[in-house]
Enzyme design. Structure first.
Site, short mmCIF file in Angstrom:
data_model
loop_
_atom_site.label_atom_id
_atom_site.label_comp_id
_atom_site.label_asym_id
_atom_site.label_seq_id
_atom_site.Cartn_x
_atom_site.Cartn_y
_atom_site.Cartn_z
N ASN A 23 40.55 50.28 52.69
CA ASN A 23 40.05 49.59 51.46
C ASN A 23 39.99 50.45 50.28
O ASN A 23 40.30 49.94 49.27
CB ASN A 23 39.03 48.67 51.86
CG ASN A 23 39.28 47.49 52.71
OD1 ASN A 23 40.51 47.00 52.93
ND2 ASN A 23 38.30 46.72 53.21
N ASP A 121 46.16 39.27 55.59
CA ASP A 121 45.85 38.30 56.60
C ASP A 121 45.64 36.97 56.29
O ASP A 121 45.13 36.49 55.32
CB ASP A 121 44.42 38.98 57.21
CG ASP A 121 44.50 40.33 57.91
OD1 ASP A 121 45.55 40.42 58.54
OD2 ASP A 121 43.44 40.91 57.78
N MET A 341 32.62 33.89 54.98
CA MET A 341 33.53 34.22 54.09
C MET A 341 34.84 33.62 54.21
O MET A 341 35.52 33.00 53.45
CB MET A 341 33.79 35.68 53.76
CG MET A 341 32.72 36.32 53.05
SD MET A 341 32.91 38.04 52.57
CE MET A 341 31.24 38.53 51.99
#
EC number: 2.5.1.7
Length: 435
Positions: A23, A121, A341
């Site tokens: 990331n 994703d 989330m």
């Protein structure tokens, strides 16, 4: 379709070195667009998502040189704006969620940018409102071309402003920071994400001449500058890979040392595993996970069932909840896994249930796991990886299961883990890759 064939039930032993943080790499590569001077980034994970982004910026006209394994030089001195109108740009950008982060630098440097709705994703809704609301506060306008699925943003001049983000989005915060560093005046971002990836991005930008304060907090102040220069930056170890290896050691009852993990940037990860009963020892900057035949889940102080849930940093990262869930299947005790989330990230549990795990999927966000204390070993089966994090969780399950399992669609795993089969085979795993 590529697949892994795994012979499970083997004890592993040895040392593992985590790759650079995926990331972070996606963010700092985009940040290299903010200067015409050379930027060198080291400890870059050579995984599918990162390599796709490198191909994308190379297509934009950025000069890219691979200096060594995991070390790249970028020079964005001659961006080709005609490339953004090509089918090649669309196809590369749409396949990668990290591509959205080229928009902030393009707005800052060139006053305009276009990006197709990015991929990544399929784990539920992943809205982009935070990015564009932040750009608007800096004086940009945007439009969404529904016919072609593209976002377009424009700004004659970006001006600093105060903003309270509607959510602490990591990529949203990164994009806004990269736009704001060259804006006129002072930008204040409240409810900013403060993950280590964001901290690293800010430190890199400051080394390039930016003026960012409040790093590691959710209140960032950015004093705009007129120009940035080149720099040399090193990515942190990938904390998600570190957590995956802790889970692997627990599930396979193995003795593993994870080397050079940058313990201070792991946050709650080691303690969250300890709450599941997993022994995690800190040795200088390494983590040592001894062989354990059993591990017991802690209850809360009042005796209620433990809940493991995700939260914005410094809370527990959502990217590891799939691994925590798998580890819990062989613990002694029960735990509620609460994925707040993303509403589709727990749907892979049906594959674990097929393997013999005792899991109740309460709703798209919550699953109750009744641990089996290694008394009933998971069964080998055939599986398909739905996303990066579920993929690594299924691989861990297969390595602990008795018999031969197969995992298809392993490109999903390769998107986030570099040569995972080679690394694990070196310490005793039996994973065969078929293309």
């Amino acid at each position: 379709m590529s697949r892994f064939v795994i012979t499970g039930g083997k004890r592993l032993k040895g040392g593992l070195c985590p790759q650079g943080a995926k990331n972070e790499a996606l963010q700092v590569i985009c940040a290299a667009l903010l200067t015409q001077e050379e930027v060198i980034i080291t400890n870059v994970p050579e995984i599918l998502d990162v390599l796709k982004l490198i191909e994308l910026v190379e297509g934009m006209g950025v000069k890219v040189e691979r200096l060594a394994r995991g070390e790249f030089a970028f020079c964005a001195s001659d961006i080709d704006f005609r490339y953004f109108e090509t089918e090649d740009f669309y196809n590369k950008a749409v396949s990668l969620r990290g591509s959205i982060m080229i928009l902030g630098p393009l707005l800052a440097i060139h006053g305009s940018g276009v990006i197709p709705k990015p991929g990544g994703d399929k784990i539920g809704r992943r809205r982009l409102d935070t990015h564009f609301l932040g750009f608007e506060r800096l004086g940009a306008t945007f439009e969404y071309d529904a016919l072609n699925g593209c976002f377009k943003a424009f700004a004659t001049k970006l001006k600093g402003n105060y903003m309270l983000l509607d959510e602490a989005s990591v990529t949203g915060t990164a994009n806004i920071i990269m736009a704001a560093v060259l804006a006129e005046g002072v930008t204040t971002i409240y409810n900013a994400a403060c993950e280590p990836y964001i901290q690293q991005l800010c430190l890199m930008l400051n080394s390039m001449g930016a003026k960012i304060s409040g790093i590691a907090s959710n209140l960032l102040t950015i004093e705009g500058v007129k120009k940035l220069h080149g720099c040399r930056h090193r990515c942190l170890p990938d904390m998600i890979e570190v957590g995956s290896y802790i889970g692997l050691a627990a599930m396979t009852r193995s003795e593993i040392t994870i080397k050079n993990v940058n313990i201070r940037q792991l946050g709650l990860i080691p303690d969250a595993f300890r709450k599941l009963g997993v022994r995690v020892e800190e040795r200088d900057d390494d983590l040592y996970i001894p062989r354990q035949e059993h591990y017991m889940i802690e209850d809360f102080i009042d005796g209620s069932i433990l809940t493991v849930s995700d939260a914005p940093w410094p809370g527990l990262t959502p990217d590891l909840l799939s691994v925590f869930l798998v580890v819990a299947t062989q613990a002694k005790g029960s735990v509620l896994i609460h994925q707040k989330m993303f509403e589709s990230r727990l749907f892979f549990v049906d594959k674990l249930i097929d393997m013999g795990a005792k899991i109740i999927l309460c709703d798209p966000h919550r699953a109750t796991v009744i641990g089996q204390n290694h008394e009933s070993q998971l069964r080998a089966t055939k599986m398909t990886s739905p996303d990066i994090r579920a993929g690594i969780a299924l691989l861990i399950a297969a390595l602990s299961a008795k018999g031969v399992s197969s995992i298809h669609n392993i490109d999903q795993i390769d998107r986030g883990y570099e040569n995972i089969d080679v690394k694990l085979n070196a310490i005793g795993a039996d994973i065969k890759r078929y293309m």
